[in-house]
Design a protein around this motif. Structure first.
Motif, PDB file in Angstrom:
ATOM      1  N   VAL A 178       5.497  -2.708  -5.155  1.00  0.00           N
ATOM      2  CA  VAL A 178       6.770  -2.831  -4.675  1.00  0.00           C
ATOM      3  C   VAL A 178       7.871  -2.788  -5.730  1.00  0.00           C
ATOM      4  O   VAL A 178       8.604  -2.226  -5.838  1.00  0.00           O
ATOM      5  CB  VAL A 178       6.741  -3.806  -3.522  1.00  0.00           C
ATOM      6  CG1 VAL A 178       8.263  -3.793  -2.975  1.00  0.00           C
ATOM      7  CG2 VAL A 178       5.925  -3.396  -2.404  1.00  0.00           C
ATOM      8  N   ALA A 179       7.501  -3.950  -6.617  1.00  0.00           N
ATOM      9  CA  ALA A 179       8.477  -4.288  -7.630  1.00  0.00           C
ATOM     10  C   ALA A 179       8.686  -3.207  -8.710  1.00  0.00           C
ATOM     11  O   ALA A 179       9.618  -2.775  -9.078  1.00  0.00           O
ATOM     12  CB  ALA A 179       7.831  -5.330  -8.491  1.00  0.00           C
ATOM     13  N   PHE A 180       7.221  -2.410  -8.807  1.00  0.00           N
ATOM     14  CA  PHE A 180       7.507  -1.315  -9.885  1.00  0.00           C
ATOM     15  C   PHE A 180       8.291  -0.112  -9.013  1.00  0.00           C
ATOM     16  O   PHE A 180       9.053   0.436  -9.677  1.00  0.00           O
ATOM     17  CB  PHE A 180       6.236  -0.810 -10.087  1.00  0.00           C
ATOM     18  CG  PHE A 180       6.068   0.136 -11.357  1.00  0.00           C
ATOM     19  CD1 PHE A 180       5.648  -0.339 -12.770  1.00  0.00           C
ATOM     20  CD2 PHE A 180       5.954   1.524 -11.074  1.00  0.00           C
ATOM     21  CE1 PHE A 180       5.576   0.563 -13.591  1.00  0.00           C
ATOM     22  CE2 PHE A 180       5.906   2.434 -12.437  1.00  0.00           C
ATOM     23  CZ  PHE A 180       5.631   1.802 -13.511  1.00  0.00           C
ATOM     24  N   LEU A 181       8.176   0.037  -7.905  1.00  0.00           N
ATOM     25  CA  LEU A 181       8.731   1.061  -7.078  1.00  0.00           C
ATOM     26  C   LEU A 181      10.401   0.902  -7.148  1.00  0.00           C
ATOM     27  O   LEU A 181      11.344   1.356  -7.664  1.00  0.00           O
ATOM     28  CB  LEU A 181       8.395   1.068  -5.772  1.00  0.00           C
ATOM     29  CG  LEU A 181       9.243   1.994  -4.736  1.00  0.00           C
ATOM     30  CD1 LEU A 181       8.891   3.348  -4.975  1.00  0.00           C
ATOM     31  CD2 LEU A 181       8.876   1.575  -3.066  1.00  0.00           C
ATOM     32  N   ALA A 214       0.928  -1.229  -0.111  1.00  0.00           N
ATOM     33  CA  ALA A 214      -0.165   0.120  -0.001  1.00  0.00           C
ATOM     34  C   ALA A 214       0.833   1.459  -0.059  1.00  0.00           C
ATOM     35  O   ALA A 214       0.421   2.339  -0.719  1.00  0.00           O
ATOM     36  CB  ALA A 214      -0.772   0.103   1.378  1.00  0.00           C
ATOM     37  N   GLU A 215       2.120   1.195   0.759  1.00  0.00           N
ATOM     38  CA  GLU A 215       2.822   2.368   0.776  1.00  0.00           C
ATOM     39  C   GLU A 215       3.535   2.640  -0.554  1.00  0.00           C
ATOM     40  O   GLU A 215       4.002   3.598  -1.074  1.00  0.00           O
ATOM     41  CB  GLU A 215       3.852   2.162   2.032  1.00  0.00           C
ATOM     42  CG  GLU A 215       3.397   2.267   3.318  1.00  0.00           C
ATOM     43  CD  GLU A 215       4.121   1.960   4.189  1.00  0.00           C
ATOM     44  OE1 GLU A 215       5.328   1.669   4.323  1.00  0.00           O
ATOM     45  OE2 GLU A 215       3.587   2.454   5.446  1.00  0.00           O
ATOM     46  N   ALA A 216       3.917   1.586  -1.316  1.00  0.00           N
ATOM     47  CA  ALA A 216       4.540   1.445  -2.499  1.00  0.00           C
ATOM     48  C   ALA A 216       3.887   2.136  -3.716  1.00  0.00           C
ATOM     49  O   ALA A 216       4.044   3.151  -4.366  1.00  0.00           O
ATOM     50  CB  ALA A 216       5.151   0.297  -3.092  1.00  0.00           C
ATOM     51  N   ALA A 217       2.490   1.773  -3.424  1.00  0.00           N
ATOM     52  CA  ALA A 217       1.406   2.082  -4.337  1.00  0.00           C
ATOM     53  C   ALA A 217       1.324   3.775  -4.142  1.00  0.00           C
ATOM     54  O   ALA A 217       0.832   4.350  -5.168  1.00  0.00           O
ATOM     55  CB  ALA A 217       0.030   1.411  -4.084  1.00  0.00           C
ATOM     56  N   LEU A 218       1.186   4.145  -2.949  1.00  0.00           N
ATOM     57  CA  LEU A 218       1.225   5.635  -2.633  1.00  0.00           C
ATOM     58  C   LEU A 218       2.369   6.432  -3.322  1.00  0.00           C
ATOM     59  O   LEU A 218       2.009   7.389  -4.005  1.00  0.00           O
ATOM     60  CB  LEU A 218       1.348   6.015  -1.163  1.00  0.00           C
ATOM     61  CG  LEU A 218      -0.055   5.529  -0.318  1.00  0.00           C
ATOM     62  CD1 LEU A 218       0.209   5.672   1.042  1.00  0.00           C
ATOM     63  CD2 LEU A 218      -1.050   6.489  -0.630  1.00  0.00           C
ATOM     64  N   VAL A 219       3.633   5.929  -3.481  1.00  0.00           N
ATOM     65  CA  VAL A 219       4.575   6.348  -4.057  1.00  0.00           C
ATOM     66  C   VAL A 219       4.396   6.400  -5.592  1.00  0.00           C
ATOM     67  O   VAL A 219       4.532   7.374  -6.336  1.00  0.00           O
ATOM     68  CB  VAL A 219       5.953   5.885  -3.608  1.00  0.00           C
ATOM     69  CG1 VAL A 219       7.007   6.432  -4.439  1.00  0.00           C
ATOM     70  CG2 VAL A 219       6.030   5.907  -2.022  1.00  0.00           C
TER      71      VAL A 219
END
Length: 282
Positions: free
Chosen positions: A241-244, A169-174
């Motif tokens: 997360v992977a995309f980040l 969820a945090e990676a998606a926010l970024v």
């Protein structure tokens, strides 16, 4: 960001800031992060990131313009600014530098959150390190701050040999904010010569979170939600997360695709492999 994402991002900055500070305080300042940086260099970098973000929120960031070279390449410009700033802390031992840097990080995170608490989310804040006249909103700076904590926390954790879990969820926010707002500043020469359109869907994100379209054409890039009837060349389903980690250069694209964490289909599915080449790394 909507109100819920904004609150979640601010909470994530506070919580990840605390866990990164704990990690920094128990890490070896001289441990190598990569071929160029040590843990103390990461801490020093973050010290100036949060000081700069806080001063942007407070309207006093113009002083950083003197550090910005006449360099068109986004990554090279930021690297030069960072090297000049970090040098200001480098005249002491690694332990002393680490103590000062960690104190600055702690103060900077608190100062940034305080300075942005009552700001208009759409306010245009001066961020000269991103280029002459470039501004960013409090929402974008908050997402950038979270990205810095998640990614550099991983750097330090890898150097220390300890786990650093990143919440989806945090990676998606970024991803939803940073890539949408920052990619137009980050085109490479390859990107300027490329015509392609992607549609990225975030796995595990709330149903209301829109897909992100990234469209390159005639040396420009448009990012944002899908327009009615809009067609793309490559559709991407991405674990946030992977995309980040791919976007920040911490994971090879082939590994994310090979392990199924990023999948692509459509008229030109192979262009998913090319996506990281089109933009400078932050």
């Amino acid at each position: 960001m909507d109100q819920n994402d904004r609150a979640a991002a601010r909470q994530a900055v506070a919580e990840n800031g605390e866990r990164l500070l704990r990690l920094l305080r128990r890490s070896d300042p001289g441990a190598a992060v990569d071929a160029e940086w040590r843990v103390v260099d990461v801490a020093s970098h973050l010290a100036f990131v949060f000081r700069g973000f806080g001063e942007a929120a407070g309207g006093t960031s113009a002083q950083y313009a003197r550090y910005v070279p006449e360099e068109q390449d986004f990554h090279k410009r930021l690297a030069t600014v960072n090297a000049m700033l970090v040098k200001e802390l480098a005249d002491t031992t690694a332990d002393q530098q680490m103590t000062v840097a960690v104190g600055m990080v702690e103060e900077g995170i608190a100062g940034f959150l305080d300075a942005t608490a009552e700001l208009d989310p759409d306010a245009e804040l001066d961020t000269p390190w991103y280029g002459p006249g470039v501004t960013r909103t409090p929402d974008t700076l908050t997402a950038l701050a979270l990205g810095e904590l998640l990614v550099h926390g991983l750097d330090v954790a890898r150097a220390a040999g300890v786990p650093w879990p990143i919440a989806r969820a945090e990676a998606a926010l970024v991803g939803g904010e940073v890539f949408a707002r920052m990619l137009p500043l980050m085109l490479t020469d390859v990107g300027r010569a490329t015509t392609v359109a992607y549609r990225v869907r975030w796995r595990g994100a709330p149903p209301q979170k829109p897909d992100l379209v990234i469209r390159l054409e005639a040396g420009t890039v448009r990012t944002g939600p899908v327009r009615p009837g809009e067609r793309v060349d490559c559709r991407v389903s991405a674990d946030p997360v992977a995309f980040l980690l791919v976007g920040y250069g911490r994971m090879p694209t082939w590994r994310a695709i090979g392990t199924g964490r990023i999948a692509s289909w459509g008229r030109r599915p192979w262009t998913a492999l090319k996506l990281p080449e089109l933009f400078c790394r932050p």
